[in-house]
Design a protein around this motif. Structure first.
Motif, PDB file in Angstrom:
ATOM      1  N   GLU A  24       0.961  -1.315  -0.082  1.00 61.67           N
ATOM      2  CA  GLU A  24      -0.152   0.016   0.020  1.00 61.67           C
ATOM      3  C   GLU A  24       0.881   1.249  -0.016  1.00 61.67           C
ATOM      4  OE1 GLU A  24      -2.420  -0.380   3.450  1.00 61.67           O
ATOM      5  OE2 GLU A  24      -3.911  -1.665   2.607  1.00 61.67           O
ATOM      6  N   THR A  25       2.133   1.234   0.676  1.00 62.25           N
ATOM      7  CA  THR A  25       2.864   2.425   0.901  1.00 62.25           C
ATOM      8  C   THR A  25       3.687   2.554  -0.410  1.00 62.25           C
ATOM      9  OG1 THR A  25       3.116   1.936   3.209  1.00 62.25           O
ATOM     10  CG2 THR A  25       4.679   3.204   2.078  1.00 62.25           C
ATOM     11  N   TYR A  26       3.939   1.514  -1.038  1.00 61.73           N
ATOM     12  CA  TYR A  26       4.662   1.814  -2.164  1.00 61.73           C
ATOM     13  C   TYR A  26       3.633   2.296  -3.440  1.00 61.73           C
ATOM     14  CZ  TYR A  26       9.392  -0.344  -1.257  1.00 61.73           C
ATOM     15  OH  TYR A  26      10.495  -0.573  -0.861  1.00 61.73           O
ATOM     16  N   LYS A  27       2.792   1.642  -3.418  1.00 62.11           N
ATOM     17  CA  LYS A  27       1.653   1.932  -4.518  1.00 62.11           C
ATOM     18  C   LYS A  27       1.254   3.248  -4.496  1.00 62.11           C
ATOM     19  CE  LYS A  27      -2.684   0.356  -6.421  1.00 62.11           C
ATOM     20  NZ  LYS A  27      -3.698  -0.813  -6.305  1.00 62.11           N
ATOM     21  N   LYS A  28       1.079   3.927  -3.332  1.00 58.71           N
ATOM     22  CA  LYS A  28       0.693   5.196  -2.969  1.00 58.71           C
ATOM     23  C   LYS A  28       1.650   6.265  -3.495  1.00 58.71           C
ATOM     24  CE  LYS A  28      -0.965   8.433   0.548  1.00 58.71           C
ATOM     25  NZ  LYS A  28      -1.227   8.561   1.984  1.00 58.71           N
ATOM     26  N   ALA A  29       3.085   5.842  -3.100  1.00 60.43           N
ATOM     27  CA  ALA A  29       4.250   6.699  -3.652  1.00 60.43           C
ATOM     28  C   ALA A  29       4.430   6.886  -5.012  1.00 60.43           C
ATOM     29  CB  ALA A  29       5.515   6.094  -3.000  1.00 60.43           C
ATOM     30  N   LEU A  30       4.390   5.552  -5.492  1.00 54.23           N
ATOM     31  CA  LEU A  30       4.539   5.382  -7.193  1.00 54.23           C
ATOM     32  C   LEU A  30       3.427   6.051  -8.217  1.00 54.23           C
ATOM     33  CD1 LEU A  30       6.114   2.172  -7.250  1.00 54.23           C
ATOM     34  CD2 LEU A  30       7.343   4.106  -7.118  1.00 54.23           C
ATOM     35  N   ASN A  31       2.075   6.242  -7.532  1.00 49.87           N
ATOM     36  CA  ASN A  31       1.001   6.699  -8.167  1.00 49.87           C
ATOM     37  C   ASN A  31       0.965   8.257  -8.018  1.00 49.87           C
ATOM     38  OD1 ASN A  31       0.511   4.251  -9.225  1.00 49.87           O
ATOM     39  ND2 ASN A  31      -1.323   3.928  -7.573  1.00 49.87           N
TER      40      ASN A  31
END
Length: 239
Positions: free
Chosen positions: A231-238
Motif C-alpha cells: 500500500e505504501t509503495y503503490k501510494k508513492a508510485l502513483n
C-alpha cells in the motif's frame, strides 16, 4: 590453502566454483567463494578470476559481471549514492522506526533467518549472499525503513564492502534500482527458510535459542507487513 596452479592465489578450490550454481543459495554449506574481500581490495586479479570462471561456471561469471555492471551505474549515475535510481521511489514515506531498526541490527526481529544473517554479519563481518537479500528485503519492505539506513549499516560492518555493489544490492532489494524486480516482490522469511535452510543448520548456528521461550516475538506479522508495504509503495508510485 590448496589451490590449482591456474587459479588465482589466496582464493578457493576450483570445486567451489564448479558447483557454485548448485550450492550458492544455501547458507548452511560452504558453497560460496568468499572472494568479495579480495576483489574489494584488489588482492586477486578480476580479469584472471573472470577467465577462470568462464571456463568453470557461467553463473559465477555472471556474478562477476554484476559487480562490473554496478560500477558502471555508479560512474554514470553518481546520484544513486544518495538517491533512488528511479526517482519516484524517493516519494516513499518510510516509517524509519529507530527501535525496530535497532532490533534488525542486533538480530532480534523474531524471524530466525533474518536474525541469523545479522548476527553472522555482526560477529564475522560477512553475510551469505542469499541472506543479504532476505535481510535487506525485510528492512525495506517489512519494516519500511529507508534502504539507505541498511546500506550504511552494511558499509560499517562488511569486510567486503564495495560502494557500487552494496548500493546496487540495496536498491535492488528496495525495488528502486535500475535492475530491480517489481516493488511487489516481498521475500517471505519463512519460505526462504524452507527453500534454502530447511534443515535449519544455518539458523541453529547463529540463533540457537530460536526454538525456546527465550526467543523474541516477531517485530511484525509477515502478512500485515506485506500488505502495508504494498500500500505504501503503490501510494508513492502513483503520485
Amino acid at each position: 590453502m590448496e589451490t590449482d596452479k591456474h587459479f588465482p592465489a589466496k582464493s578457493v578450490k576450483e570445486e567451489i566454483i564448479k558447483h557454485y550454481d548448485e550450492h550458492r543459495d544455501f547458507p548452511g554449506i560452504n558453497g560460496t567463494s568468499r572472494l568479495g574481500v579480495h576483489l574489494r581490495f584488489g588482492t586477486i586479479s578480476i580479469r584472471e578470476l573472470a577467465t577462470t570462471a568462464k571456463a568453470l561456471n557461467a553463473t559465477f561469471l555472471k556474478e562477476l559481471i554484476w559487480r562490473d555492471f554496478y560500477m558502471m551505474i555508479l560512474w554514470h549515475f553518481p546520484q544513486v549514492v544518495q538517491q533512488s535510481f528511479h526517482a519516484q521511489y524517493d516519494n516513499i514515506k518510510w516509517r524509519n522506526n529507530e527501535k525496530e531498526f535497532a532490533r534488525w541490527c542486533e538480530g532480534q526481529t523474531g524471524y530466525p533467518i533474518v536474525d541469523a544473517g545479522m548476527r553472522e554479519l555482526n560477529e564475522t563481518g560477512f553475510m551469505h549472499n542469499r541472506v543479504r537479500m532476505v535481510v535487506a528485503s525485510f528492512l525495506t519492505k517489512h519494516l519500511l525503513i529507508d534502504w539507505r539506513w541498511g546500506e550504511a549499516y552494511f558499509a560499517e560492518k562488511l569486510l567486503d564492502y564495495d560502494l557500487a555493489a552494496n548500493n546496487g544490492g540495496w536498491q535492488w532489494a528496495a525495488g528502486c534500482g535500475n535492475d530491480a524486480a517489481p516493488y511487489f516482490r516481498v521475500f517471505n522469511p519463512h519460505l526462504q527458510t524452507q527453500k534454502f535452510d530447511k534443515d535449519l543448520k544455518y539458523i541453529r548456528k547463529w540463533v540457537p535459542e530460536f526454538e525456546s521461550l527465550q526467543y523474541v516475538q516477531p517485530v511484525v506479522i509477515h502478512e500485515e507487513a506485506r500488505k502495508r508495504a504494498l500500500e505504501t509503495y503503490k501510494k508513492a508510485l502513483n503520485k
